[in-house]
Design a protein around this motif. Sequence first.
Motif, short mmCIF file in Angstrom:
data_model
loop_
_atom_site.label_atom_id
_atom_site.label_comp_id
_atom_site.label_asym_id
_atom_site.label_seq_id
_atom_site.Cartn_x
_atom_site.Cartn_y
_atom_site.Cartn_z
N GLU A 91 0.80 -1.22 0.00
CA GLU A 91 0.00 0.00 0.00
C GLU A 91 0.84 1.27 0.00
O GLU A 91 0.29 2.37 -0.17
CB GLU A 91 -0.92 0.01 1.23
CG GLU A 91 -1.90 -1.14 1.28
CD GLU A 91 -2.72 -1.15 2.55
OE1 GLU A 91 -2.19 -0.71 3.60
OE2 GLU A 91 -3.88 -1.59 2.50
N GLU A 92 2.16 1.15 0.23
CA GLU A 92 3.03 2.32 0.30
C GLU A 92 4.34 2.00 -0.43
O GLU A 92 4.79 0.86 -0.42
CB GLU A 92 3.33 2.69 1.77
CG GLU A 92 2.07 2.96 2.59
CD GLU A 92 2.37 3.30 4.03
OE1 GLU A 92 3.40 3.95 4.30
OE2 GLU A 92 1.58 2.91 4.91
N PHE A 93 4.93 3.03 -1.05
CA PHE A 93 6.08 2.80 -1.91
C PHE A 93 7.14 3.89 -1.74
O PHE A 93 6.92 4.91 -1.09
CB PHE A 93 5.62 2.74 -3.37
CG PHE A 93 4.74 1.56 -3.66
CD1 PHE A 93 5.28 0.36 -4.09
CD2 PHE A 93 3.35 1.64 -3.48
CE1 PHE A 93 4.47 -0.75 -4.32
CE2 PHE A 93 2.54 0.53 -3.71
CZ PHE A 93 3.10 -0.66 -4.13
N VAL A 94 8.31 3.64 -2.36
CA VAL A 94 9.43 4.57 -2.37
C VAL A 94 9.96 4.61 -3.81
O VAL A 94 10.18 3.56 -4.42
CB VAL A 94 10.56 4.09 -1.43
CG1 VAL A 94 11.71 5.10 -1.41
CG2 VAL A 94 10.04 3.84 -0.03
N LEU A 95 10.16 5.81 -4.36
CA LEU A 95 10.67 5.93 -5.72
C LEU A 95 11.29 7.31 -5.91
O LEU A 95 11.18 8.17 -5.05
CB LEU A 95 9.55 5.69 -6.74
CG LEU A 95 8.36 6.65 -6.68
CD1 LEU A 95 8.39 7.62 -7.86
CD2 LEU A 95 7.05 5.86 -6.69
N GLY A 96 11.93 7.50 -7.05
CA GLY A 96 12.52 8.80 -7.34
C GLY A 96 13.52 8.71 -8.48
O GLY A 96 14.48 7.95 -8.40
#
Length: 231
Positions: A91-96
């Motif tokens: 339900e939660e993510f990290v990106l960039g």
Amino acid sequence: MSKRAVLEVIALDAADAKAAQAGGADRLELVSDMAADGLTPTVETFRDIRSAVTVPLRVMLRLSDGFAVGGARTLDVLVEQAAALRAAGAEEFVLGFLDPDGGPDLAAVTRLAEALEGCRWTFHRAIDRTPDRAALRRALDGLPGLDTYLTAGSAQGVDEGLPVLRAEAAHQGTPGYTQQLLVGGGLRLEHLPALREAGVTAFHIGGAARPEGWTAPVDAEAVARWREALD
């Protein structure tokens, strides 16, 4: 009384996750391959960790070292992986991602944000590699789900980045600075008083939770020392 600080810990597997939760972590960042600074874990790893702990999990979306997305096919694969992880319960993510000039890769970040359909996500330390942090924040402001920036204030880490972190903490709540400031990257216990005084309320640790190095698992007692220091 000051607001309870968020403590986020990097976890590679279920054993890490259990130790981090036992030590008092509020949230985990799930990654694989720390030799490449953290890549997307498998769906199986996510499932193992999700069944092992109750704290929120933020899952990395990144297929290679560095801050370039890696081309159209790589972006397609990331979208597919995000869909598979969401289907498994993420339900939660990290990106960039950054473009060749060091600005935000708006096409890639926007496509992934739209694929996440409102899931909350962190823009990670790519912000520490951009030549204009304020411009990056303005460009990304309003993207669906973006609620956190993970940053050391500098590509060299928190030691060098403290002045930037203080300044960004002072801007919290203003346009471009409505997302939570999550400080990590060379973060040490002795940094906490100055950061807390500046108003920082969220902290991210990886190596600090592993006194014996990345080949060893997360140490619950090490995490507990951070929890105690923050409380």
